[in-house]
Design an enzyme around this catalytic site. Structure first.
Site, PDB file in Angstrom:
ATOM      1  N   ASP A   1      -8.197  -0.519  -5.118  1.00 51.47           N
ATOM      2  CA  ASP A   1      -8.664   0.365  -3.880  1.00 51.47           C
ATOM      3  C   ASP A   1      -8.005   1.893  -3.979  1.00 51.47           C
ATOM      4  OD1 ASP A   1      -9.904  -2.156  -3.372  1.00 51.47           O
ATOM      5  OD2 ASP A   1      -8.535  -2.444  -1.767  1.00 51.47           O
TER       6      ASP A   1
ATOM      7  N   GLN B   1       0.840  -1.121   0.040  1.00 50.70           N
ATOM      8  CA  GLN B   1       0.026   0.217   0.147  1.00 50.70           C
ATOM      9  C   GLN B   1       0.998   1.208  -0.048  1.00 50.70           C
ATOM     10  OE1 GLN B   1      -0.135  -2.600   2.286  1.00 50.70           O
ATOM     11  NE2 GLN B   1      -2.231  -3.487   2.438  1.00 50.70           N
TER      12      GLN B   1
ATOM     13  N   ASP C   1      -3.814   1.942  -3.261  1.00 53.87           N
ATOM     14  CA  ASP C   1      -4.297   2.961  -2.158  1.00 53.87           C
ATOM     15  C   ASP C   1      -3.617   4.144  -2.542  1.00 53.87           C
ATOM     16  OD1 ASP C   1      -5.328   0.693  -1.291  1.00 53.87           O
ATOM     17  OD2 ASP C   1      -4.117   0.850   0.747  1.00 53.87           O
TER      18      ASP C   1
ATOM     19  N   TRP D   1     -15.418  -2.193   1.629  1.00 63.56           N
ATOM     20  CA  TRP D   1     -14.306  -2.526   2.759  1.00 63.56           C
ATOM     21  C   TRP D   1     -15.075  -2.222   4.323  1.00 63.56           C
ATOM     22  CZ3 TRP D   1     -10.441   2.087   4.460  1.00 63.56           C
ATOM     23  CH2 TRP D   1      -9.712   1.621   5.334  1.00 63.56           C
TER      24      TRP D   1
END
Length: 383
Positions: A245, A201, A224, A303
């Protein structure tokens, strides 16, 4: 009751403003009150200042008080005059050569609209705005000309040798309210991770405060990219790029006229919204946006068990999976999430193959998500 003398009154005034604007215990707005997550780390302010904060603050105000600028409501900016600082790669052409140095030069507690104009160039630095330094504007010369970048990941060791985690991996972190960014790129230089990679991430921009607005900015990363963490936020005409994401968090945010671009090698997801309770008034709304890129994409992954995301009047390329949404491996979330689509276009917008627990919104259902009222924007945004 005794009267306040002339020296006590300013102290009390500043104290009240600090309590109202800069509480470190909660994130609140007019639609609800949200406790901070227990595992959230507070960002420490500068600890080496020895002057009285009020004295330091007033000294700085007197120094630059003649300059004028306003971005948000004039009523708030009338408290104190505002001013401009410049950042330039060449020391003889600006006040500072680093963005963080310009931020650090501000008083410990700031209530002045400060415009930091960043000239063209790539600024390789990790930037963090402390919680008490509100009313900061970062303005570049153009998103393709001015870039701030760093390359930390969740696995990068911190000062104690421990992995810093996703929260602290951000190249640029906003922790104070009433922040504005214009015409600048926030980038995390970490390459696209391999599928299933752990600890990769890599946040380009984290926004962890209320009343933040971004105009004509770019957020570039992979996994991310944009940590849309907490507070009410507005993104206008921005370009957001990532793989998995890459827009995630638990903010209440409106994305208007933004270009969302995937660089996934295989499977990716645009959003991972983290709403965890029916009592939380958070969610992401994408209005008049464009979704393009490579690989195949979910519009979002659940999430949070009450995750809430809406796409309206948005063009979707053929990279969108027909299912559209993923339950994060937890079928119970299908009963509690709110995933909606309204008058979208493009090959990826075909609603026929969507999961049964997503919604094709009616006019009435879509209305709350389509304008600045979604984020109480008329209260704090001046376009």
């Amino acid at each position: 009751m005794p009267k306040l003398n002339s020296t006590q009154a300013p102290n009390l005034f500043l104290l009240l403003l600090v309590i109202l604007l800069c509480s470190t215990q909660t994130q609140c707005h007019t639609k609800g009150l949200r406790l901070r997550p227990r595992n959230q780390k507070n960002m420490n302010t500068t600890s080496d200042r020895t002057q009285n904060p009020e004295d330091e603050f007033m000294k700085w105000v007197r120094f630059v008080g003649s300059l004028k600028h306003s971005v948000f409501k004039a009523a708030k900016n009338k408290l104190f005059p505002s001013y401009t600082l410049t950042v330039h790669k060449k020391s003889n052409k600006g006040d500072f050569t680093k963005i963080q140095d310009a931020i650090d030069s501000l008083p410990l507690i700031n209530f002045v609209r400060v415009v930091i104009k960043v000239h063209a160039g790539v600024y390789k630095e990790k930037v963090s705005i402390p919680p008490l330094k509100a009313f900061i504007t970062i303005e570049g010369e153009g998103a393709e000309k001015t870039t701030v970048e760093w390359g930390d990941t969740a696995q990068t060791p911190d000062s104690k040798g421990n992995p810093m985690g996703t929260y602290n991996s951000a190249s640029f972190a906003v922790n104070s309210p009433f922040f504005v960014a214009k015409n600048i790129t926030f980038r995390n230089t970490t390459p696209v991770p391999l599928p299933g990679a752990v600890g990769k991430q890599a946040v380009a921009l984290r926004v962890s405060a209320d009343n933040a607005a971004f105009f004509g900015c770019r957020m570039l990363g992979a996994q991310d990219t944009l940590y849309d963490h907490l507070g009410r936020h507005y993104y206008k005409d921005c370009y957001i790029e990532g793989s998995v994401d890459f827009i995630f968090g638990n903010a209440l945010s409106l994305y208007e006229g933004c270009h969302v671009h995937a660089i996934a090698d295989k499977l990716g997801a645009v959003t991972a919204q983290g709403r965890s309770s029916v009592l939380e008034d958070t969610g992401f709304s994408f209005v008049k946006c464009k979704v393009t890129g490579t690989g195949v994409l979910y519009l979002g992954r659940a999430w949070g068990p009450f995750s809430r995301v809406v796409f309206a009047y948005t063009y979707m390329d053929n990279i969108i999976l027909p299912r559209g949404w993923y339950n994060w491996g937890d079928p119970s979330r299908e009963m509690t999430v709110f995933y909606g689509q309204y008058k979208c276009t493009g090959a990826g917008a075909n609603y026929g193959g969507r999961v049964a627990w997503a919604r094709e919104l009616t006019d009435e259902e879509a209305k709350p998500f389509l304008s600045l009222t979604f984020i109480d924007g008329s209260e704090w945004i001046k376009l």
